[in-house]
Design a protein around this motif. Structure first.
Motif, PDB file in Angstrom:
ATOM      1  N   VAL B 194       0.858  -1.170   0.174  1.00  0.00           N
ATOM      2  CA  VAL B 194       0.314  -0.098  -0.282  1.00  0.00           C
ATOM      3  C   VAL B 194       0.506   1.105   0.105  1.00  0.00           C
ATOM      4  N   PHE B 230      -5.652   5.171   1.872  1.00  0.00           N
ATOM      5  CA  PHE B 230      -6.254   6.375   2.187  1.00  0.00           C
ATOM      6  C   PHE B 230      -7.821   5.924   2.375  1.00  0.00           C
ATOM      7  N   HIS B 365      -1.795   2.286  11.517  1.00  0.00           N
ATOM      8  CA  HIS B 365      -0.769   2.153  10.577  1.00  0.00           C
ATOM      9  C   HIS B 365      -0.324   3.071  10.848  1.00  0.00           C
ATOM     10  N   ARG B 366       0.007   3.588  11.930  1.00  0.00           N
ATOM     11  CA  ARG B 366       1.237   4.108  12.735  1.00  0.00           C
ATOM     12  C   ARG B 366       2.280   3.704  13.720  1.00  0.00           C
ATOM     13  N   GLY B 394       5.923   6.625   7.614  1.00  0.00           N
ATOM     14  CA  GLY B 394       4.965   7.175   6.473  1.00  0.00           C
ATOM     15  C   GLY B 394       3.998   5.977   6.109  1.00  0.00           C
ATOM     16  N   MET B 395       2.299   5.365   6.939  1.00  0.00           N
ATOM     17  CA  MET B 395       1.268   4.428   5.884  1.00  0.00           C
ATOM     18  C   MET B 395      -0.416   5.507   6.425  1.00  0.00           C
ATOM     19  N   PRO B 396      -0.266   5.364   4.802  1.00  0.00           N
ATOM     20  CA  PRO B 396      -2.344   5.851   5.225  1.00  0.00           C
ATOM     21  C   PRO B 396      -2.865   5.321   6.030  1.00  0.00           C
ATOM     22  N   PRO B 397      -3.709   5.983   6.745  1.00  0.00           N
ATOM     23  CA  PRO B 397      -5.444   4.930   6.922  1.00  0.00           C
ATOM     24  C   PRO B 397      -5.700   3.856   5.618  1.00  0.00           C
TER      25      PRO B 397
END
Lengths: 433, 433
Positions: B194, B230, B365-366, B394-397
């Motif tokens: 992702v 996202f 995602h955190r 940095g991974m988006p929801p």
């Protein structure tokens, strides 16, 4: 406000749009702050004027996840010709540290080892991800062409009771107290399924427990397998393979121009008829041309493949050349002999730019021939009982081939190592990431 | 003479054509000899008048491989409306013995055990092969819809260093002197990707070393995996899943009418919005309706799923129902909690006709959330180091789901055992064929 992809700005000039993605780069040029936002498809430029907005992004590490909002404006100087102005920024997820290497350079700097160690991040680099988008394109075109020709997709088991070729190089698995093996190929299953669907294909992982460490071998790879019934001989299969290759190259040309440009890759053309050399003739040609006497050799060495690749290029302007009729003894037991000279076989390799890319051929289809082939090779038929059963119940003349996906990508893109064409390679030292 | 498939006769009335295939049945009715020829796509009837031709086929076992030549004639009495007359026969490969059971009966007689033992032959039965052609159709429609939505196909490794869920039920592999495991799911890799492509899918084998023997579990199956970035929350994923299911059902309706008819299968409709029940509400409803007090249960039992399936059918006329918000503790460590009540999770199951078909949800995602989740569950984070690395960058929801292909086929066709929906099932006792 609907989200727009970085590659869709042209359709929204004069509109305020939302964009999501990663902070690819922030830099100041001639007094202007440019933010390059990367999303899953491309990179777009946004101008940040407002000091308040700038203050949000200035302290961020690259790869932080952002939502931007701004006015789409045509700007010939911007990459792609459009940029976002009057940009507002929302920081969705800040990165916690800088990336392990700079993802916003045109070419990645680190060594292959360092890259592979951090592949989960490194694959975000536009050139790297382009490789695997091309890989997805190859697989799509492969399936799509075969479906159009009446082939049915199958999914065969990867846990098997016996090694496919009756040999070594299989991974043993502790299967609920028994020993199973990982399939080296779907060979037996695709042949069995010719009795059901006539024409089948499979895209799936295969496993080779070969303890070597070379630039063109890995221990798990993706095999594009095909098998078809009612062939005349291996030439029927070579004809199909030629059209499969043609369809793949055509699809990449039509649908993957950007990835090819990013990688500076040049697609081969596919001749109407791919040149073909009979194995003994190939050895003769190589011996005469190079002074290296390879006559009587049982197989082609890598330098022989390179010579044939150069020959096909020079003589036929072709990146492709078939070699047919390999000695029967060097091919697997299910290989059909050449009826005219059973020392040789109805088999072929397809070389692409001087390296073997595809192996294929006609298979035996009569039960008695299997029994004889196994016996003459001293292979115990017991583990193959249920495979052999189908040949007692009417199997048509059939054949097929297998393309290694990573090998194809490597050759197509001129990569130096097959690991560059593999998402997360498995080799002597690597089981992660 | 060009070969014509059994399903193509209508286009060749009045012509002499060649057909290839298997001797499905030879029988004499009212003084006429009818030969049913089965090829990869269907069955056609040929009339054999000439005693010389009849003499060739009369002694053959069923499943012998034939080439026929004859005159295509419209014949309302013939199956499909056309037959071959003035037929000439060439026997390509005679079968060596009768099939292990009668393949030319409308329904196969043998027990499942006997069938599976001889699956390489048994799969030739028209009903059996229809199951797997529908399977290929499901997979095709799955990919096709996702590609249209900007998803990229990936191929992740099946040999991994650590178990996906940090738990048991993994098959150990002797990997060149080390221990590797077979991937239980591509979960970590699809999440990692992702960060690269935003939207990814994979179709591949997964392996579960669960030593149970039930009608709905096998140890290797095909997982249709999706992951997207996202998202707002799990409802974004449920929306995508609804459209994926709709596309699959629509494709089967349009392109697989014959297989569905052969299996007497009825396609479900897919409501515009699939009804959805919050997990605690589901338990409340079940408790009130059945008198069985299931309030406080951590998961749904099979009978609960059946009750909810019946409820969705009765209340909403839907074969489908989402259950959302399963207790966090019962879902894998990467599951995102419900921000409003972290006892529950942003997860869902999709039940189809009263059985769980799809599991999915929003993921953490955190980085800090992962560390906390692993710690609170007492799972050692060491083996997950390179998976966890991406969440520092940095991974988006994001979220996704996985559909079990064989489970889908089983429910769709009303099969009694998942082994009937698996080409060559792997279970406690079966490693072959």
């Amino acid at each position: 406000m609907e989200r727009v992809r970085t590659t869709e700005l042209a359709a929204h000039v004069g509109e305020r749009v939302a964009m999501h993605g990663w902070l690819h780069r922030l830099r100041r040029l001639g007094g202007i702050n440019f933010l390059a936002l990367r999303d899953g498809w491309g990179i777009a430029q946004a101008v940040i004027d407002d000091p308040e907005e700038l203050a949000k992004v200035a302290p961020l590490h690259d790869e932080s996840v952002l939502a931007l909002e701004g006015l789409v404006t045509a700007e010939p100087q911007a990459p792609g010709g459009y940029e976002l102005r009057d940009t507002r920024v929302r920081v969705l997820v800040p990165a916690e540290e800088p990336p392990p290497f700079e993802l916003n350079k045109r070419v990645l700097k680190p060594s292959l080892d360092v890259f592979l160690e951090h592949a989960p991040i490194g694959l975000r680099h536009p050139q790297k991800r382009a490789i695997f988008r091309l890989g997805a394109g190859i697989v799509h075109a492969f399936r799509s062409y075969l479906r159009s020709q009446g082939f049915t997709e199958i999914q065969s088991p990867k846990l098997v009771e016996a090694a496919t070729e009756g040999g070594a190089n299989v991974f043993p698995v502790d299967y609920l107290g028994r020993t199973a093996y990982l399939a080296q190929s779907p060979q037996f299953y695709k042949q069995i399924m010719v009795g059901v669907f006539e024409r089948v294909f499979e895209v799936g992982p295969v496993f080779r427990a070969e303890p070597h460490n070379t630039a063109r071998h890995i221990n798990e790879y993706v095999s594009l397998d095909v098998e078809m019934g009612f062939i005349h001989d291996h030439h029927t299969v070579m004809g199909l393979l030629t059209e499969v290759i043609r369809a793949i190259i055509q699809h990449l040309a039509e649908s993957h121009r950007e990835e090819l440009a990013l990688l500076d890759a040049h697609l081969p053309s596919v001749p109407e008829i791919i040149p073909s050399v009979y194995f003994p003739d190939a050895l003769e040609m190589i011996s005469q041309a190079t002074g290296r006497d390879v006559r009587g050799e049982p197989d082609l060495a890598p330098e022989d493949e390179r010579w044939l690749g150069a020959w096909a290029e020079a003589e036929h302007g072709s990146d492709w050349v078939f070699v047919t009729g390999f000695p029967l003894a060097k091919r697997p037991f299910y290989t059909h002999p050449d009826p005219g000279d059973p020392t040789y076989s109805n088999s072929f390799d397809l070389l692409f730019r001087g390296t073997e890319l595809v192996t294929g051929g006609q298979r035996l289809h009569r039960y008695g021939d299997y029994v004889a082939a196994l016996e003459s090779r001293g292979i115990d038929p017991t583990p193959f009982a249920s495979y052999l059963e189908v040949f007692r119940h009417g199997m048509p003349p059939h054949g097929g081939f297998a393309i290694g996906l990573e090998r194809f990508l490597m050759q197509l893109l001129g990569l130096g190592n097959i690991r560059e064409a593999t998402l997360f390679p498995r080799d002597l030292t690597r089981l992660s990431p």
